[in-house]
Design a protein around this motif. Structure first.
Motif, PDB file in Angstrom:
ATOM      1  N   SER A  82      36.485  55.177  49.958  1.00  0.00           N
ATOM      2  CA  SER A  82      35.660  54.383  49.058  1.00  0.00           C
ATOM      3  C   SER A  82      34.705  53.506  49.861  1.00  0.00           C
ATOM      4  O   SER A  82      35.074  52.941  50.887  1.00  0.00           O
ATOM      5  N   ILE A  83      33.475  53.373  49.388  1.00  0.00           N
ATOM      6  CA  ILE A  83      32.472  52.569  50.086  1.00  0.00           C
ATOM      7  C   ILE A  83      32.836  51.086  50.037  1.00  0.00           C
ATOM      8  O   ILE A  83      32.664  50.364  50.996  1.00  0.00           O
ATOM      9  N   VAL A  84      33.369  50.620  48.897  1.00  0.00           N
ATOM     10  CA  VAL A  84      33.695  49.209  48.709  1.00  0.00           C
ATOM     11  C   VAL A  84      35.193  49.079  48.458  1.00  0.00           C
ATOM     12  O   VAL A  84      35.753  49.802  47.644  1.00  0.00           O
ATOM     13  N   GLN A  85      35.834  48.140  49.158  1.00  0.00           N
ATOM     14  CA  GLN A  85      37.261  47.892  48.978  1.00  0.00           C
ATOM     15  C   GLN A  85      37.473  46.420  48.645  1.00  0.00           C
ATOM     16  O   GLN A  85      36.712  45.560  49.078  1.00  0.00           O
ATOM     17  N   ILE A  86      38.524  46.123  47.887  1.00  0.00           N
ATOM     18  CA  ILE A  86      38.820  44.750  47.484  1.00  0.00           C
ATOM     19  C   ILE A  86      39.719  44.090  48.522  1.00  0.00           C
ATOM     20  O   ILE A  86      40.724  44.657  48.926  1.00  0.00           O
ATOM     21  N   GLN A  87      39.344  42.900  48.937  1.00  0.00           N
ATOM     22  CA  GLN A  87      40.148  42.097  49.859  1.00  0.00           C
ATOM     23  C   GLN A  87      41.055  41.158  49.066  1.00  0.00           C
ATOM     24  O   GLN A  87      42.204  40.988  49.386  1.00  0.00           O
ATOM     25  N   ARG A  88      40.495  40.532  48.007  1.00  0.00           N
ATOM     26  CA  ARG A  88      41.250  39.546  47.231  1.00  0.00           C
ATOM     27  C   ARG A  88      40.593  39.366  45.879  1.00  0.00           C
ATOM     28  O   ARG A  88      39.380  39.431  45.744  1.00  0.00           O
ATOM     29  N   GLY A  89      41.394  39.120  44.851  1.00  0.00           N
ATOM     30  CA  GLY A  89      40.876  38.844  43.520  1.00  0.00           C
ATOM     31  C   GLY A  89      41.548  37.626  42.932  1.00  0.00           C
ATOM     32  O   GLY A  89      42.695  37.323  43.261  1.00  0.00           O
ATOM     33  N   GLU A  90      40.822  36.928  42.083  1.00  0.00           N
ATOM     34  CA  GLU A  90      41.378  35.725  41.468  1.00  0.00           C
ATOM     35  C   GLU A  90      40.825  35.591  40.056  1.00  0.00           C
ATOM     36  O   GLU A  90      39.632  35.771  39.820  1.00  0.00           O
ATOM     37  N   PHE A  91      41.703  35.289  39.114  1.00  0.00           N
ATOM     38  CA  PHE A  91      41.313  35.095  37.727  1.00  0.00           C
ATOM     39  C   PHE A  91      41.790  33.707  37.317  1.00  0.00           C
ATOM     40  O   PHE A  91      42.967  33.388  37.464  1.00  0.00           O
ATOM     41  N   THR A  92      40.893  32.857  36.832  1.00  0.00           N
ATOM     42  CA  THR A  92      41.241  31.492  36.440  1.00  0.00           C
ATOM     43  C   THR A  92      40.896  31.302  34.974  1.00  0.00           C
ATOM     44  O   THR A  92      39.780  31.591  34.545  1.00  0.00           O
ATOM     45  N   GLU A  93      41.851  30.812  34.209  1.00  0.00           N
ATOM     46  CA  GLU A  93      41.636  30.531  32.794  1.00  0.00           C
ATOM     47  C   GLU A  93      41.562  29.019  32.621  1.00  0.00           C
ATOM     48  O   GLU A  93      42.445  28.293  33.084  1.00  0.00           O
ATOM     49  N   HIS A  94      40.502  28.542  31.984  1.00  0.00           N
ATOM     50  CA  HIS A  94      40.291  27.108  31.822  1.00  0.00           C
ATOM     51  C   HIS A  94      40.654  26.672  30.405  1.00  0.00           C
ATOM     52  O   HIS A  94      40.526  27.438  29.452  1.00  0.00           O
ATOM     53  N   ILE A  95      41.069  25.422  30.282  1.00  0.00           N
ATOM     54  CA  ILE A  95      41.329  24.848  28.959  1.00  0.00           C
ATOM     55  C   ILE A  95      40.017  24.885  28.188  1.00  0.00           C
ATOM     56  O   ILE A  95      38.966  24.526  28.702  1.00  0.00           O
ATOM     57  N   GLY A  96      40.054  25.331  26.963  1.00  0.00           N
ATOM     58  CA  GLY A  96      38.845  25.435  26.150  1.00  0.00           C
ATOM     59  C   GLY A  96      38.314  26.857  26.108  1.00  0.00           C
ATOM     60  O   GLY A  96      37.336  27.124  25.426  1.00  0.00           O
ATOM     61  N   GLY A  97      38.921  27.774  26.845  1.00  0.00           N
ATOM     62  CA  GLY A  97      38.554  29.175  26.715  1.00  0.00           C
ATOM     63  C   GLY A  97      37.714  29.768  27.819  1.00  0.00           C
ATOM     64  O   GLY A  97      37.539  30.982  27.865  1.00  0.00           O
ATOM     65  N   GLY A  98      37.147  28.959  28.715  1.00  0.00           N
ATOM     66  CA  GLY A  98      36.333  29.513  29.796  1.00  0.00           C
ATOM     67  C   GLY A  98      37.190  30.247  30.815  1.00  0.00           C
ATOM     68  O   GLY A  98      38.383  29.994  30.950  1.00  0.00           O
ATOM     69  N   ARG A  99      36.584  31.195  31.489  1.00  0.00           N
ATOM     70  CA  ARG A  99      37.297  31.965  32.508  1.00  0.00           C
ATOM     71  C   ARG A  99      36.379  32.211  33.699  1.00  0.00           C
ATOM     72  O   ARG A  99      35.176  32.334  33.548  1.00  0.00           O
ATOM     73  N   ASP A 100      37.001  32.290  34.874  1.00  0.00           N
ATOM     74  CA  ASP A 100      36.284  32.651  36.099  1.00  0.00           C
ATOM     75  C   ASP A 100      37.009  33.833  36.723  1.00  0.00           C
ATOM     76  O   ASP A 100      38.230  33.833  36.814  1.00  0.00           O
ATOM     77  N   VAL A 101      36.238  34.803  37.162  1.00  0.00           N
ATOM     78  CA  VAL A 101      36.789  35.948  37.878  1.00  0.00           C
ATOM     79  C   VAL A 101      36.063  36.007  39.212  1.00  0.00           C
ATOM     80  O   VAL A 101      34.835  35.962  39.259  1.00  0.00           O
ATOM     81  N   GLU A 102      36.824  36.078  40.294  1.00  0.00           N
ATOM     82  CA  GLU A 102      36.206  36.145  41.617  1.00  0.00           C
ATOM     83  C   GLU A 102      36.871  37.257  42.414  1.00  0.00           C
ATOM     84  O   GLU A 102      38.092  37.321  42.495  1.00  0.00           O
ATOM     85  N   GLU A 103      36.065  38.137  42.963  1.00  0.00           N
ATOM     86  CA  GLU A 103      36.547  39.239  43.788  1.00  0.00           C
ATOM     87  C   GLU A 103      35.906  39.128  45.166  1.00  0.00           C
ATOM     88  O   GLU A 103      34.690  38.950  45.280  1.00  0.00           O
ATOM     89  N   THR A 104      36.709  39.227  46.190  1.00  0.00           N
ATOM     90  CA  THR A 104      36.214  39.292  47.560  1.00  0.00           C
ATOM     91  C   THR A 104      36.377  40.728  48.008  1.00  0.00           C
ATOM     92  O   THR A 104      37.465  41.293  47.893  1.00  0.00           O
ATOM     93  N   MET A 105      35.290  41.332  48.466  1.00  0.00           N
ATOM     94  CA  MET A 105      35.287  42.741  48.829  1.00  0.00           C
ATOM     95  C   MET A 105      34.687  42.945  50.207  1.00  0.00           C
ATOM     96  O   MET A 105      34.035  42.051  50.733  1.00  0.00           O
ATOM     97  N   PHE A 106      34.894  44.127  50.773  1.00  0.00           N
ATOM     98  CA  PHE A 106      34.294  44.447  52.060  1.00  0.00           C
ATOM     99  C   PHE A 106      33.836  45.898  52.057  1.00  0.00           C
ATOM    100  O   PHE A 106      34.328  46.727  51.290  1.00  0.00           O
ATOM    101  N   THR A 107      32.851  46.173  52.918  1.00  0.00           N
ATOM    102  CA  THR A 107      32.263  47.498  52.995  1.00  0.00           C
ATOM    103  C   THR A 107      31.707  47.729  54.396  1.00  0.00           C
ATOM    104  O   THR A 107      31.461  46.780  55.137  1.00  0.00           O
ATOM    105  N   SER A 108      31.485  48.977  54.716  1.00  0.00           N
ATOM    106  CA  SER A 108      30.871  49.304  56.007  1.00  0.00           C
ATOM    107  C   SER A 108      29.345  49.333  55.900  1.00  0.00           C
ATOM    108  O   SER A 108      28.654  49.524  56.896  1.00  0.00           O
ATOM    109  N   LEU A 109      28.800  49.128  54.701  1.00  0.00           N
ATOM    110  CA  LEU A 109      27.349  49.082  54.508  1.00  0.00           C
ATOM    111  C   LEU A 109      26.776  47.801  55.113  1.00  0.00           C
ATOM    112  O   LEU A 109      27.476  46.801  55.250  1.00  0.00           O
ATOM    113  N   SER A 110      25.482  47.814  55.420  1.00  0.00           N
ATOM    114  CA  SER A 110      24.809  46.605  55.917  1.00  0.00           C
ATOM    115  C   SER A 110      24.658  45.601  54.769  1.00  0.00           C
ATOM    116  O   SER A 110      24.842  45.946  53.600  1.00  0.00           O
ATOM    117  N   GLN A 111      24.305  44.362  55.102  1.00  0.00           N
ATOM    118  CA  GLN A 111      24.100  43.348  54.056  1.00  0.00           C
ATOM    119  C   GLN A 111      22.990  43.769  53.100  1.00  0.00           C
ATOM    120  O   GLN A 111      23.127  43.618  51.888  1.00  0.00           O
TER     121      GLN A 111
END
Length: 105
Positions: free
Chosen positions: A10-39
């Motif tokens: 696979s070109i892109v692989q996941i290093q770490r993921g995080e899902f945060t649920e906030h009071i009031g219904g908001g949510r944040d999803v954050e994925e840290t990934m790595f690849t052999s492609l250039s920036q």
């Protein structure tokens, strides 16, 4: 921009993921990934994928917006994963590391 840790080719692989649920219904999803492609190749792939999925650029590409969601992209310096004792983990050596964060209101 599909990431697949089960497929070693696979070109892109996941290093770490995080899902945060906030009071009031908001949510944040954050994925840290790595690849052999250039920036440049990585950001181009991300931007094209986002636009194909209906995300609109805001503030000259500062972030992307879709409905009540906001998506941000940033590159991560390998020093965040470098250990004084062990150095850079083998699977991250020579890779481009990046984070995608989505805020849902």
């Amino acid at each position: 921009m599909p990431a697949d840790n089960r497929n070693p080719n696979s070109i892109v692989q996941i290093q770490r993921g995080e899902f945060t649920e906030h009071i009031g219904g908001g949510r944040d999803v954050e994925e840290t990934m790595f690849t052999s492609l250039s920036q440049n190749e990585t950001y181009t792939l991300f931007r094209n994928s986002a636009e194909q999925n209906g995300w609109k650029t805001v503030n000259n590409g500062e972030y992307f917006s879709k409905n009540s969601m906001k998506m941000m992209f940033k590159f991560v310096d390998v020093s965040e994963y470098t250990s004084e004792k062990y150095g850079v983990p083998k699977h991250l050596q020579g890779k481009t590391i990046f984070r995608i964060r989505i805020e849902i209101k």
